[in-house]
Scaffold this active site. Structure first.
Site, PDB file in Angstrom:
ATOM      1  N   HIS A 325      40.033  39.761  40.336  1.00  0.00           N
ATOM      2  CA  HIS A 325      39.274  39.089  39.395  1.00  0.00           C
ATOM      3  C   HIS A 325      40.257  37.991  38.734  1.00  0.00           C
ATOM      4  O   HIS A 325      39.696  36.914  38.216  1.00  0.00           O
ATOM      5  CB  HIS A 325      38.600  39.946  38.484  1.00  0.00           C
ATOM      6  CG  HIS A 325      37.153  40.629  39.062  1.00  0.00           C
ATOM      7  ND1 HIS A 325      37.390  41.516  39.657  1.00  0.00           N
ATOM      8  CD2 HIS A 325      36.169  40.133  38.934  1.00  0.00           C
ATOM      9  CE1 HIS A 325      36.202  41.907  40.121  1.00  0.00           C
ATOM     10  NE2 HIS A 325      35.434  41.164  39.628  1.00  0.00           N
ATOM     11  N   GLY A 326      41.552  38.108  38.737  1.00  0.00           N
ATOM     12  CA  GLY A 326      42.241  37.174  37.880  1.00  0.00           C
ATOM     13  C   GLY A 326      43.680  37.742  37.808  1.00  0.00           C
ATOM     14  O   GLY A 326      43.945  39.000  37.742  1.00  0.00           O
TER      15      GLY A 326
END
Length: 367
Positions: A325-326
């Site tokens: 996700h990041g």
């Protein structure tokens, strides 16, 4: 080019009109490939070359996997595909993150290191199209998909513009069969697609960006003390914001694909109505959770191994899911927490028994 922009509206109207005006299926597919690369290149044209190189390499590697005569050779070609895809994703998405943490680690042991500033620009959608492309070679290796003979079809499967930059993650095995025969224009299906696009844009623009983002930002950005009610309102506003932002884009993508005669799978199914973390991940970002399940959790042994090993597998999968996700420690911690929550839930189910768990009054009430 964002879905919630006038540029995309004009682009989509032109593409849809031209698409349904053409009778040749080959010409239609050529149009979609061209439109998809224009859509992607509108953000940063040079990165369209990166998208094409990833696609072309996996197309070739998929053929090599299928032609290999023994298992070690098949595995070697697959490793090549995995390394190529993950190395590009790792460099562009995690390069600066890894370098900064390496610098911090050296500083802890007294070594001062000043790495060069790489100034890496993250290609939009690379987390999605990397998995689109990688699913092709993985499925060929698993024996559930035959390599396509058409490079053009595979390019379209990877770069199809509705799902290119924000999902859902569409596997080649789900999309390529839809390219065999041309879809017919069905007014009911087309109108349903427009309705889904409208709903998705409403979720994104009105609910996420207008109604909820401001409230969440004000509460989380407030420097002073907060009363309990304000804190809970901030949490609920942020939870709603991330859901409507992400689900809105996915809904819009599904609707846009439907207007062109293609079917994409649902990506969200009322996740906040889940009755546990396992149920939550069957409802939230379904295309990612099933991707991690099929290509990582099950190959690691899934729940067919001992309980301890299965628990470790869950934590590994959720750790990588959080990192996907990041590139930040907050995502890592978030993924690890969900991994531990899943382990605790599975242990609780095993302790009290599945019948007692599902027979609980509170669970029945939710069901």
């Amino acid at each position: 080019m964002l879905f919630n922009s006038l540029t995309f509206v004009v682009f989509f109207v032109v593409v849809v009109t031209a698409y349904w005006s053409i009778h040749s299926w080959t010409a239609r597919k050529n149009l979609l490939v061209t439109a998809s690369y224009i859509f992607y290149g509108a953000w940063n044209p040079p990165f369209a070359a990166l998208l094409f190189s990833t696609t072309a390499m996996d197309f070739w590697l998929g053929r090599q996997i299928a032609k290999a005569k023994d298992q070690p050779s098949r595995r070697a070609w697959l490793v090549g595909s995995v390394c190529m895809n993950l190395s590009m994703l790792g460099f562009f998405k995690y390069g600066n993150f890894l370098l900064e943490n390496f610098q911090w680690l050296l500083a802890r042991i007294g070594i001062i290191y000043h790495p060069p500033h790489l100034d890496i620009l993250l290609p939009v959608g690379i987390s999605f199209y990397t998995f689109h492309s990688l699913s092709y070679t993985l499925d060929i290796y698993r024996g559930v998909l035959q390599p396509t003979r058409s490079l053009r079809d595979f390019i379209l499967a990877v770069s199809f513009f509705p799902q290119l930059v924000a999902g859902p993650i569409v596997r080649a095995g789900d999309f390529l069969p839809q390219l065999v025969r041309p879809p017919g224009l069905r007014i009911g299906q087309f109108m349903w697609g427009l309705l889904l696009m409208t709903l998705g844009l409403f979720e994104k623009i009105v609910l996420a960006d207008t109604m909820l983002a401001g409230s969440a930002d004000r509460i989380f950005g407030y420097a002073g003390p907060l009363v309990a009610l304000d804190s809970w309102l901030g949490v609920m506003a942020f939870a709603g914001q991330i859901f409507f932002d992400f689900a809105g884009y996915s809904t819009c993508a599904i609707g846009a694909a439907l207007c062109l005669g293609f079917h994409l799978k649902d990506n969200f199914r009322f996740p906040y109505a889940a009755i546990g973390f396992s149920d939550f991940w069957r409802r939230w970002h379904i295309s990612l959770s099933t991707f991690l399940r099929d290509y990582l959790y099950i190959p690691l042994g899934g729940n067919r191994v001992g309980w301890t090993r299965a628990a470790i597998n869950l934590v590994i999968v959720m750790f990588l899911g959080g990192l996907w996700h990041g590139a930040a420690w907050t995502f890592v911690v978030w993924g690890l927490l969900h991994g531990f929550y899943l382990v605790i839930e599975h242990a609780s189910r095993a302790l009290v028994g599945e019948r007692a768990w599902t027979g609980n009054f509170a669970v029945k009430l939710l069901l």
